[in-house]
Design a protein around this motif. Structure first.
Motif, PDB file in Angstrom:
ATOM      1  N   ILE A 142      26.342  18.950  15.227  1.00 46.26           N
ATOM      2  CA  ILE A 142      26.352  20.210  14.522  1.00 46.26           C
ATOM      3  C   ILE A 142      27.617  19.191  13.861  1.00 46.26           C
ATOM      4  O   ILE A 142      28.653  18.696  14.138  1.00 46.26           O
ATOM      5  N   SER A 143      27.641  19.318  12.275  1.00 42.96           N
ATOM      6  CA  SER A 143      28.862  18.881  11.630  1.00 42.96           C
ATOM      7  C   SER A 143      30.050  19.553  11.473  1.00 42.96           C
ATOM      8  O   SER A 143      30.643  20.933  12.063  1.00 42.96           O
ATOM      9  N   ASN A 144      30.768  19.019  10.898  1.00 42.39           N
ATOM     10  CA  ASN A 144      32.493  19.153  11.561  1.00 42.39           C
ATOM     11  C   ASN A 144      32.669  20.639  10.145  1.00 42.39           C
ATOM     12  O   ASN A 144      32.784  22.125  10.723  1.00 42.39           O
ATOM     13  N   PRO A 145      32.263  20.257   9.320  1.00 45.49           N
ATOM     14  CA  PRO A 145      31.854  21.642   8.412  1.00 45.49           C
ATOM     15  C   PRO A 145      31.428  22.920   8.345  1.00 45.49           C
ATOM     16  O   PRO A 145      32.308  24.185   8.332  1.00 45.49           O
ATOM     17  N   SER A 146      30.122  22.976   9.213  1.00 48.23           N
ATOM     18  CA  SER A 146      29.899  24.203   9.917  1.00 48.23           C
ATOM     19  C   SER A 146      31.329  24.198  10.835  1.00 48.23           C
ATOM     20  O   SER A 146      30.635  25.394  11.058  1.00 48.23           O
ATOM     21  N   LEU A 147      31.401  23.314  11.840  1.00 46.02           N
ATOM     22  CA  LEU A 147      32.293  24.283  12.883  1.00 46.02           C
ATOM     23  C   LEU A 147      33.466  24.755  12.498  1.00 46.02           C
ATOM     24  O   LEU A 147      33.947  25.667  12.715  1.00 46.02           O
ATOM     25  N   MET A 148      34.127  23.944  11.203  1.00 47.54           N
ATOM     26  CA  MET A 148      35.561  24.737  10.038  1.00 47.54           C
ATOM     27  C   MET A 148      34.601  25.828  10.465  1.00 47.54           C
ATOM     28  O   MET A 148      35.640  26.723  10.076  1.00 47.54           O
ATOM     29  N   THR A 149      33.531  26.192   9.532  1.00 47.50           N
ATOM     30  CA  THR A 149      33.492  27.747   8.708  1.00 47.50           C
ATOM     31  C   THR A 149      33.399  28.496   9.892  1.00 47.50           C
ATOM     32  O   THR A 149      33.719  30.139   9.489  1.00 47.50           O
ATOM     33  N   MET A 150      32.307  28.322  10.962  1.00 45.48           N
ATOM     34  CA  MET A 150      32.614  29.316  12.037  1.00 45.48           C
ATOM     35  C   MET A 150      34.283  29.769  12.540  1.00 45.48           C
ATOM     36  O   MET A 150      34.392  30.678  13.171  1.00 45.48           O
ATOM     37  N   ALA A 151      35.141  28.543  12.652  1.00 49.61           N
ATOM     38  CA  ALA A 151      36.228  28.747  12.988  1.00 49.61           C
ATOM     39  C   ALA A 151      36.619  29.740  12.004  1.00 49.61           C
ATOM     40  O   ALA A 151      37.804  30.332  12.829  1.00 49.61           O
ATOM     41  N   CYS A 152      36.942  29.735  10.789  1.00 49.27           N
ATOM     42  CA  CYS A 152      37.263  31.047   9.722  1.00 49.27           C
ATOM     43  C   CYS A 152      36.568  31.752  10.326  1.00 49.27           C
ATOM     44  O   CYS A 152      37.088  32.924  10.172  1.00 49.27           O
ATOM     45  N   GLU A 153      35.184  31.941  10.047  1.00 48.30           N
ATOM     46  CA  GLU A 153      34.158  33.488  10.357  1.00 48.30           C
ATOM     47  C   GLU A 153      34.276  34.243  11.441  1.00 48.30           C
ATOM     48  O   GLU A 153      34.130  35.083  11.234  1.00 48.30           O
ATOM     49  N   LYS A 154      34.278  33.519  12.233  1.00 54.99           N
ATOM     50  CA  LYS A 154      34.419  34.145  13.965  1.00 54.99           C
ATOM     51  C   LYS A 154      33.449  34.595  14.038  1.00 54.99           C
ATOM     52  O   LYS A 154      33.357  36.121  14.442  1.00 54.99           O
ATOM     53  N   PRO A 155      31.794  34.115  13.332  1.00 52.68           N
ATOM     54  CA  PRO A 155      30.803  35.351  14.125  1.00 52.68           C
ATOM     55  C   PRO A 155      30.819  35.189  14.953  1.00 52.68           C
ATOM     56  O   PRO A 155      30.643  35.039  16.446  1.00 52.68           O
ATOM     57  N   LEU A 156      30.476  36.440  15.707  1.00 46.20           N
ATOM     58  CA  LEU A 156      29.996  37.012  16.552  1.00 46.20           C
ATOM     59  C   LEU A 156      28.783  37.548  17.040  1.00 46.20           C
ATOM     60  O   LEU A 156      28.474  37.985  18.512  1.00 46.20           O
ATOM     61  N   THR A 157      27.503  36.445  16.322  1.00 48.08           N
ATOM     62  CA  THR A 157      26.286  37.627  16.340  1.00 48.08           C
ATOM     63  C   THR A 157      25.767  35.477  15.766  1.00 48.08           C
ATOM     64  O   THR A 157      25.785  35.330  14.292  1.00 48.08           O
ATOM     65  N   ILE A 158      24.807  35.703  16.025  1.00 46.42           N
ATOM     66  CA  ILE A 158      23.781  34.464  15.387  1.00 46.42           C
ATOM     67  C   ILE A 158      23.258  34.874  14.002  1.00 46.42           C
ATOM     68  O   ILE A 158      23.004  34.636  13.008  1.00 46.42           O
ATOM     69  N   ASP A 159      22.242  36.192  13.651  1.00 50.12           N
ATOM     70  CA  ASP A 159      22.460  37.280  12.433  1.00 50.12           C
ATOM     71  C   ASP A 159      23.545  36.491  11.255  1.00 50.12           C
ATOM     72  O   ASP A 159      23.405  35.821  10.114  1.00 50.12           O
ATOM     73  N   ARG A 160      24.875  36.569  12.194  1.00 49.70           N
ATOM     74  CA  ARG A 160      26.299  36.049  11.037  1.00 49.70           C
ATOM     75  C   ARG A 160      26.432  34.914  10.627  1.00 49.70           C
ATOM     76  O   ARG A 160      26.536  34.439  10.273  1.00 49.70           O
ATOM     77  N   ILE A 161      25.731  33.753  11.649  1.00 49.48           N
ATOM     78  CA  ILE A 161      25.989  32.503  11.393  1.00 49.48           C
ATOM     79  C   ILE A 161      24.530  32.121  10.376  1.00 49.48           C
ATOM     80  O   ILE A 161      25.880  31.263   9.816  1.00 49.48           O
ATOM     81  N   LEU A 162      23.952  32.646  10.412  1.00 44.90           N
ATOM     82  CA  LEU A 162      22.908  32.162   9.640  1.00 44.90           C
ATOM     83  C   LEU A 162      23.392  33.192   8.271  1.00 44.90           C
ATOM     84  O   LEU A 162      23.061  32.474   7.213  1.00 44.90           O
ATOM     85  N   LYS A 163      24.263  34.149   8.071  1.00 43.41           N
ATOM     86  CA  LYS A 163      24.737  34.414   6.822  1.00 43.41           C
ATOM     87  C   LYS A 163      25.425  33.524   6.198  1.00 43.41           C
ATOM     88  O   LYS A 163      25.527  34.009   5.244  1.00 43.41           O
TER      89      LYS A 163
END
Length: 377
Positions: free
Chosen positions: A238-259
């Motif tokens: 997983i790339s660093n930008p992807s991790l940063m996005t998830m750390a900031c957005e804090k998605p609680l579902t896979i659908d949210r991760i994809l969105k």
């Protein structure tokens, strides 16, 4: 250049006995950092003025005779851009490279802006170096013939290139300056970036709030575990930008991760549940259990120090033009800040400041002391 694969420890010992009689040799390494989690040296290239030798560390486990050559003070070892190589040799063999000559560093003292090996070979020998094998998997066996020839090309001209650059440094009376920098470069050591908390080595983490840091740390540890199991570099999981996005957005579902486009569908199928689990665990932490980024105490801004910094930077730009050395190499911002804070009154005091080199004092010590004296007046 003629080359030979070393096929046994006894043959390597014999070759190294001959190398110890040389005044100068070229060295380069190929590694697999783009393809494996635990990177390692995959090929060692050595060249004298007449012949090249290739050592496969997968085949020859004991290379102590070559390590003795690297440590020998009487044989100059020419590398180009040696930082990665020095650290790799320390990691894999705990060896000290003595009598180093780094052609990339040397070029900085000559004001050469295009310092890549391919550019230098083209300029000095009219040789077109094909760099398409820079990112291939050097751990693969058997090595393709084209890869072998590429690896030989990295050392074939280094001894001759060193001779040219050495002569130009002497003409400019900067050989001693370069030697000081070579000695400092030879002291660098391998650093393990996988120490906890992992966010301390993650760019941008210092600006994140505590909850986001907790999410980031969980995601980083999850990625590290996957990379270790798959023997893949972190960025391929997983790339660093992807991790940063998830750390900031804090998605609680896979659908949210994809969105939020943090992961591709393929990545979500493989790692989506693990990412959600990492985020949920971080969100459930009590506030007192949240991590915090280590804060460095910055001294209060002093108007006099800021004025010195401003003037030192202007002086650096002017001297950079007259000396033909890039500003950031001539005197970087961290050193400028230290000099401004310490405010030395003599060249001797200037040299006592950490990270200030002898060559820098010789090149511009009087200018620095004069400027600081003007600021005091």
């Amino acid at each position: 250049m003629n080359y030979k694969f070393i096929e046994s420890e006894s043959e390597l010992n014999h070759v190294c006995d001959d190398l110890l009689k040389e005044k100068i040799i070229a060295v380069d390494l190929e590694a697999d950092s783009m393809h494996c989690f635990k990177e390692k040296i995959c090929l060692i290239q050595i060249a004298s003025a007449k012949e090249a030798f290739l050592v496969d560390p997968f085949e020859i486990k004991k290379i102590s005779s070559f390590l003795n050559v690297l440590e020998n003070n009487d044989v100059m070892k020419v590398f180009h851009g040696s930082d990665f190589d020095i650290r790799s040799l320390d990691r894999d063999y705990h060896v000290q490279v003595n009598n180093l000559f780094d052609t990339e560093i040397a070029c900085r003292f000559l004001g050469i802006k295009e310092r890549g090996l391919a550019a230098l070979l083209k300029r000095n020998f009219d040789v077109d170096a094909d760099k398409k094998f820079q990112k291939v998997d050097w751990a693969q066996r058997p090595l393709k013939q084209a890869m072998i020839e590429y690896s030989v090309g990295d050392v074939a001209y280094l001894v001759e290139l060193q001779d040219i650059i050495h002569g130009r440094l002497k003409e400019k009376k900067r050989l001693a300056w370069a030697k000081e920098e070579f000695e400092i470069q030879a002291q660098v050591r391998y650093e393990n970036n996988h120490t906890f908390p992992l966010f301390k080595k993650f760019k941008g983490a210092g600006k994140m709030d505590n909850r986001s840091l907790a999410v980031l740390e969980n995601l980083l540890q999850m990625r590290l575990s996957i990379a270790q199991k798959k023997d893949q570099p972190l960025f391929k999981v997983i790339s660093n930008p992807s991790l940063m996005t998830m750390a900031c957005e804090k998605p609680l579902t896979i659908d949210r991760i994809l969105k939020i486009r943090a992961l591709s569908r393929k990545q979500a199928d493989m790692y989506g549940n693990l990412c959600v689990e990492a985020v949920v665990k971080a969100m459930e932490l009590e506030h007192r259990a949240l991590p915090s980024y280590p804060k460095t105490r910055r001294p209060k801004k002093d108007d006099l120090i800021q004025e010195r910094i401003k003037r030192l930077k202007k002086m650096r730009e002017k001297l950079s033009g007259s000396l033909g050395i890039e500003p950031g190499f001539l005197l970087n911002n961290a050193v400028i800040s230290c000099v401004a804070a310490e405010n030395p009154a003599t060249p001797e005091e200037l040299l006592k400041i950490e990270q200030v080199r002898q060559w820098q004092v010789e090149a511009m010590g009087r200018d620095i002391i004069s400027l600081l004296g003007y600021c005091r007046a």
